[in-house]
Design a protein around this motif. Structure first.
Motif, short mmCIF file in Angstrom:
data_model
loop_
_atom_site.label_atom_id
_atom_site.label_comp_id
_atom_site.label_asym_id
_atom_site.label_seq_id
_atom_site.Cartn_x
_atom_site.Cartn_y
_atom_site.Cartn_z
N LYS A 73 0.84 -1.20 0.00
CA LYS A 73 0.00 0.00 0.00
C LYS A 73 0.88 1.26 0.00
O LYS A 73 0.58 2.24 -0.67
CB LYS A 73 -0.89 -0.04 1.25
CG LYS A 73 -2.01 0.95 1.23
CD LYS A 73 -3.20 0.41 0.49
CE LYS A 73 -4.07 1.52 -0.01
NZ LYS A 73 -5.12 1.03 -0.91
N GLU A 76 2.25 1.91 -3.30
CA GLU A 76 1.21 2.58 -4.11
C GLU A 76 1.22 4.09 -3.85
O GLU A 76 1.06 4.89 -4.76
CB GLU A 76 -0.18 2.02 -3.77
CG GLU A 76 -0.41 0.59 -4.26
CD GLU A 76 -1.75 0.04 -3.82
OE1 GLU A 76 -2.61 0.80 -3.32
OE2 GLU A 76 -1.96 -1.18 -3.99
N TYR A 193 -5.45 9.57 -4.44
CA TYR A 193 -5.67 8.31 -5.13
C TYR A 193 -4.39 7.98 -5.90
O TYR A 193 -3.89 8.81 -6.66
CB TYR A 193 -6.83 8.57 -6.10
CG TYR A 193 -7.59 7.36 -6.58
CD1 TYR A 193 -7.90 6.32 -5.73
CD2 TYR A 193 -8.01 7.30 -7.91
CE1 TYR A 193 -8.62 5.24 -6.20
CE2 TYR A 193 -8.73 6.23 -8.38
CZ TYR A 193 -9.03 5.19 -7.52
OH TYR A 193 -9.72 4.13 -7.99
N SER A 194 -3.83 6.79 -5.66
CA SER A 194 -2.52 6.46 -6.26
C SER A 194 -2.58 6.34 -7.78
O SER A 194 -3.61 5.95 -8.34
CB SER A 194 -2.01 5.15 -5.67
OG SER A 194 -1.97 5.22 -4.28
N SER A 195 -1.45 6.63 -8.40
CA SER A 195 -1.42 6.57 -9.87
C SER A 195 -1.36 5.11 -10.35
O SER A 195 -0.97 4.22 -9.59
CB SER A 195 -0.20 7.31 -10.40
OG SER A 195 0.96 6.55 -10.15
N PHE A 196 -1.72 4.90 -11.61
CA PHE A 196 -1.70 3.53 -12.13
C PHE A 196 -0.29 2.95 -12.16
O PHE A 196 -0.09 1.80 -11.74
CB PHE A 196 -2.36 3.47 -13.52
CG PHE A 196 -2.71 2.06 -13.90
CD1 PHE A 196 -3.83 1.44 -13.39
CD2 PHE A 196 -1.88 1.33 -14.74
CE1 PHE A 196 -4.14 0.13 -13.71
CE2 PHE A 196 -2.18 0.01 -15.07
CZ PHE A 196 -3.32 -0.59 -14.55
N PRO A 197 0.72 3.71 -12.61
CA PRO A 197 2.09 3.16 -12.58
C PRO A 197 2.52 2.74 -11.17
O PRO A 197 3.18 1.71 -11.01
CB PRO A 197 2.95 4.31 -13.12
CG PRO A 197 2.02 5.09 -13.99
CD PRO A 197 0.68 4.99 -13.34
N MET A 199 0.52 1.61 -8.88
CA MET A 199 -0.22 0.38 -8.59
C MET A 199 0.51 -0.82 -9.18
O MET A 199 0.63 -1.88 -8.56
CB MET A 199 -1.63 0.44 -9.20
CG MET A 199 -2.53 1.53 -8.66
SD MET A 199 -2.87 1.37 -6.91
CE MET A 199 -3.93 -0.06 -6.89
#
Ligand SMILES: Cc1cc2nc3c(=O)[nH]c(=O)nc-3n(C[C@H](O)[C@H](O)[C@H](O)COP(=O)(O)OP(=O)(O)OC[C@H]3O[C@@H](n4cnc5c(N)ncnc54)[C@H](O)[C@@H]3O)c2cc1C
Ligand SMILES: Cc1cc2nc3c(=O)[nH]c(=O)nc-3n(C[C@H](O)[C@H](O)[C@H](O)COP(=O)(O)OP(=O)(O)OC[C@H]3O[C@@H](n4cnc5c(N)ncnc54)[C@H](O)[C@@H]3O)c2cc1C
Lengths: 275, 431
Positions: A73, A76, A193-197, A199
């Motif tokens: 987490k 992330e 909100y975390s970025s896709f990269p 994740m």
């Protein structure tokens, strides 16, 4: 380059958790394990400092194997590295033993890359003591700055940091030498909100896991249950507040009613410290 | 530009997980994107998992998967207001390896199944919603997620986003469902002591029972109900076509309360405690409602492709099989370096030749049939109950006399012919 370490803990989600009515202890299986919410703010603040001044963010946790999820987490959120100390011999630690074990792990991290700043959450939502952060600072002999609600500036070259600390009637702006330890308040930032990269990075990430034997100069007697002088003598649920009374009618009526209640029970209010 | 994958699978239900598992196993670089906190966190199913199709993906899965109970007995209850005609089958052969079917709780099962796909090398990303497919020059080249820097690219995108697939719809693959093409099911998981379940349902530990409910279970609306045994809980639910709910102006949870309080059902549930309440759509339009399932760079699987056999309450197995066949086709496309609709269409062909397509065709009229002719539920089930009641009530009349009376009560010769015709029709759509 700045090296910031955030200490993080995986905790049961106490918003959902059920209590065992017989023992008054938490039924840990009844709630999902999450990253201690205060610690998410600590990691986010570390990431913000990194973005502003450059550097590396590591996270450190002591916990059982599933706590890897809490480290992920943090990746992330934007942490670069994760370290976990996990060993049966750490189990049952109180704040004294927890801060001892974490300090030993920090010693080892120092050897990989010197640490400039340590961030902790204000407290955990399961243990609630807020003692682990200051405990680590004391053992490392660095300044503990608690109740931090803003990091004003970090001057690595000059070797100091300026932060805002929450105090009872406002806040104070203080400067401390580096390295030091901050315990941060929730209001210090919002965790986006975390970025896709990030994740993707977290899904692939495997943290470094150390057992007691991987740490140096460890006094086994100071670990886990053995190293924990805290004794839980009794646990009880606080009595539920009594029903109370709803006032009805127009706002004026309600004001009249509440005034008469106060006058009627004035001893009660005085006894609680009023005059 | 962000990282490229061979394949993006959207949705970690049985269809998406099976697909990602097979792709990763075949060496593809695959990312599986799920909007829930974890796979299964939002997924709803009564809970019968069919062994065969799961074993096609992971042989011997039942040795380690989190299953509730192997089903050794299946009962069918034709319910009237205060009575029921029940038949069923119980067989000990279903209670031992390799078993027949199992009850499962999806929150646990999907999570486990997804962890197996991760073991194979699939990358699982939770808590992320795919908002649209990225289309360039008439082909799907990736997806947009709701996260910052949220676009991801791949050679193929598999849409496994479940019933009412917004993604397939936005590609123009299917239209908004009509209320008579989709059922709304509500269910509850009721906590009950393991021992009580076993006593009440006449089971040994590690044996399970399913009861399918017809007729008054849904208060006369076309639909069915179910009551399944888990380890230490029961799953009870009802599903009816959306059109039926609209027509009868009844709310789904009212229907669930109705069946829970039905005198034939209530005793089974006594003393249980509500643990979860869930509601979900089921695509029941069947073969005739199926939309396009293949395009340039894109394949649709599972509920998103309407693959449900409503009559037999099968969905998860069709989902898995479709996911598996999609993966096989994609691995082939990777070898050929061709991700065009023409090549990916092999998925559709293979799917339609498998049991999935065969069953979809075979039952293409079934839901529509019962929707068109409500007398099956309104009249024939109560009739069955009256007949059984008369036949088995010992009151001094001869059985011969009783049969005559039952026969007379059914109605005029014309009505008898109609019933015979209906019975034949029902047999034809269901057989
Ligand atoms: C009366 C009492 C009884 C207890 N009984 C038990 C028990 O029976 N069993 C049991 O398992 N625990 C028990 N605990 C909990 C245990 O002592 C604490 O959880 C642990 O020592 C950490 O303290 P804390 O949770 O209060 O953390 P705090 O001091 O509130 O945490 C402050 C910050 O320190 C850091 N931190 C805290 N813990 C960790 C960690 N493990 N790894 C990395 N960073 C961390 C985080 O940044 C956190 O935000 C008990 C605690 C108390 C006060
Ligand atoms: C009450 C009920 C009882 C049932 N009983 C049975 C039964 O006993 N046996 C049986 O075999 N079948 C049963 N079914 C049918 C079965 O549940 C479905 O057919 C099956 O789940 C289909 O699998 P799927 O993978 O296609 O879709 P789903 O299981 O619905 O999975 C879709 C996944 O995609 C995710 N998703 C959706 N949109 C997005 C997005 N935009 N971005 C990211 N992720 C997304 C969802 O969160 C979900 O995890 C039942 C259904 C219901 C409602």
């Amino acid at each position: 380059m700045l090296h910031i370490v955030a200490c993080i803990k995986q905790v049961p989600d106490t918003k959902i958790i059920k209590m065992n009515p017989k023992t008054n202890t938490m039924d840990r299986a009844s709630a999902p394990a999450i990253l201690n919410p205060y610690d998410a703010h600590a990691v986010e603040e570390a990431v913000r400092i990194k973005k502003k001044y450059g550097g590396i963010v590591s996270v450190l946790t002591m916990g059982p194997p599933p706590a890897v999820k809490a480290i992920k987490k943090c990746i992330e959120i934007g942490a670069d590295e994760g370290y976990m100390i996990s060993d049966r011999r750490f189990a049952g630690a109180d704040t004294l033993a927890t801060s001892y074990a974490l300090t030993k792990a920090l010693d080892k991290i120092q050897k990989i890359r010197p640490v400039d700043l340590i961030l902790c959450g204000k407290m955990t939502i399961d243990g609630d003591t807020g003692q682990v952060g200051p405990g680590i600072a004391r053992r490392l002999d660095i300044p503990p700055l608690t109740s931090v609600k803003k990091v004003e500036a970090v001057h690595q070259e000059e070797g100091h940091i300026i932060v805002h600390r929450k105090i009872e009637d406002g806040h104070e702006v203080i400067q401390s030498t580096l390295p030091c330890l901050l315990s941060v308040e929730k209001e210090i930032n919002e965790v986006p909100y975390s970025s896709f990269p990030n994740m993707i990075k977290a899904a692939r990430y495997d943290p470094v896991i150390w057992s007691v034997d991987d740490l140096e100069d460890v006094d086994i007697k100071q670990l886990g249950l053995k190293g924990s002088p805290t004794i839980v003598a009794k646990v009880w649920a606080p009595p539920k507040p009594e029903g109370g009374k709803m006032l009805e009618g127009s706002p004026d009526d309600q004001v009249d009613q509440i005034l008469s209640v106060i006058l009627e029970k004035k001893e009660l209010f005085q006894a609680k410290g009023g005059s | 530009m962000s990282e490229r994958f061979d394949c993006i699978v959207v949705g970690a239900g049985p269809a998406g997980i099976a697909c990602a598992y097979e792709l990763a196993k075949g060496g593809a670089k695959v990312v599986l994107i799920e909007r829930g906190e974890y796979p299964g966190s939002k997924n709803v199913m009564g809970g019968v998992l069919y062994r065969q199709m799961m074993e096609d993906v992971i042989p011997g899965f039942y040795k380690e998967a989190p299953l509730e109970r192997p089903i050794v007995e299946q009962r069918f209850m034709m319910m009237d207001k205060e009575s029921a005609v029940t038949f069923g089958y119980k067989g000990m052969e279903w209670g031992k390896e390799p078993y027949n079917n199992f009850t499962v709780l999806r929150a646990k099962f999907d999570q486990w199944f997804a962890s197996k796909a991760v073991e194979q090398g699939a990358l699982l990303i939770n808590e992320t919603v795919v908002t649209e497919c990225i289309v360039e020059e008439g082909r799907v080249v990736g997806v947009q997620t709701d996260r910052p820097d949220g676009e991801v690219y791949a050679d193929v995108v598999v849409l496994a986003d479940g019933v009412n697939s917004l993604l397939a719809k936005s590609l123009g693959f299917h239209k908004e469902y009509r209320p008579d093409e989709v059922a709304l099911a509500t269910m509850e998981i009721l906590k009950l002591d393991k021992k009580i379940i076993e006593d009440r349902f006449n089971l040994e530990p590690n044996q399970g029972c399913t009861i399918e409910l017809f007729g008054d279970a849904t208060n006369g609306i076309l639909g069915t109900g179910f009551l399944y045994t888990n380890k230490d809980s029961l799953s009870i639910g009802v599903g009816t076509l959306l059109s039926g709910l609209i027509k009868h102006k009844i709310r789904p949870y009212e229907l669930l309360e109705y069946v829970k309080n039905h005198p034939m059902i209530r005793p089974y549930l006594q003393g249980s405690e509500q643990q979860e309440y869930l509601a979900h759509l089921i695509p029941e339009g069947g073969y005739k409602s199926m939309g396009k399932v293949v395009g340039n760079g894109v394949i649709v699987v599972g509920d998103a492709a309407q693959l449900v056999n409503a009559i037999h309450r099968e969905g998860s197995n069709l989902a898995m099989t479709s996911g598996r066949i999609a993966a096989e086709t994609i691995l082939l496309a990777m070898q050929a370096g061709d991700f065009s609709e023409a090549l990916l269409d092999r998925y559709r062909v293979k799917l339609m030749n498998s049991f999935v397509g065969q069953d979809m065709k075979k039952y293409k009229d079934s839901t529509h049939h019962f929707d068109k002719f409500p007398q099956y539920f309104d009249q024939y089930i109560p009739m069955m109950n009256r007949a059984a009641s008369q036949m088995f009530t010992v009151d001094g009349k001869s059985k011969w006399e009783k049969q005559k009376k039952i026969w007379k009560d059914i109605g005029s010769p014309r009505e008898k012919i109609k019933i015979a015709r209906d019975a034949y029709r029902a047999w034809k759509v269901m057989k």
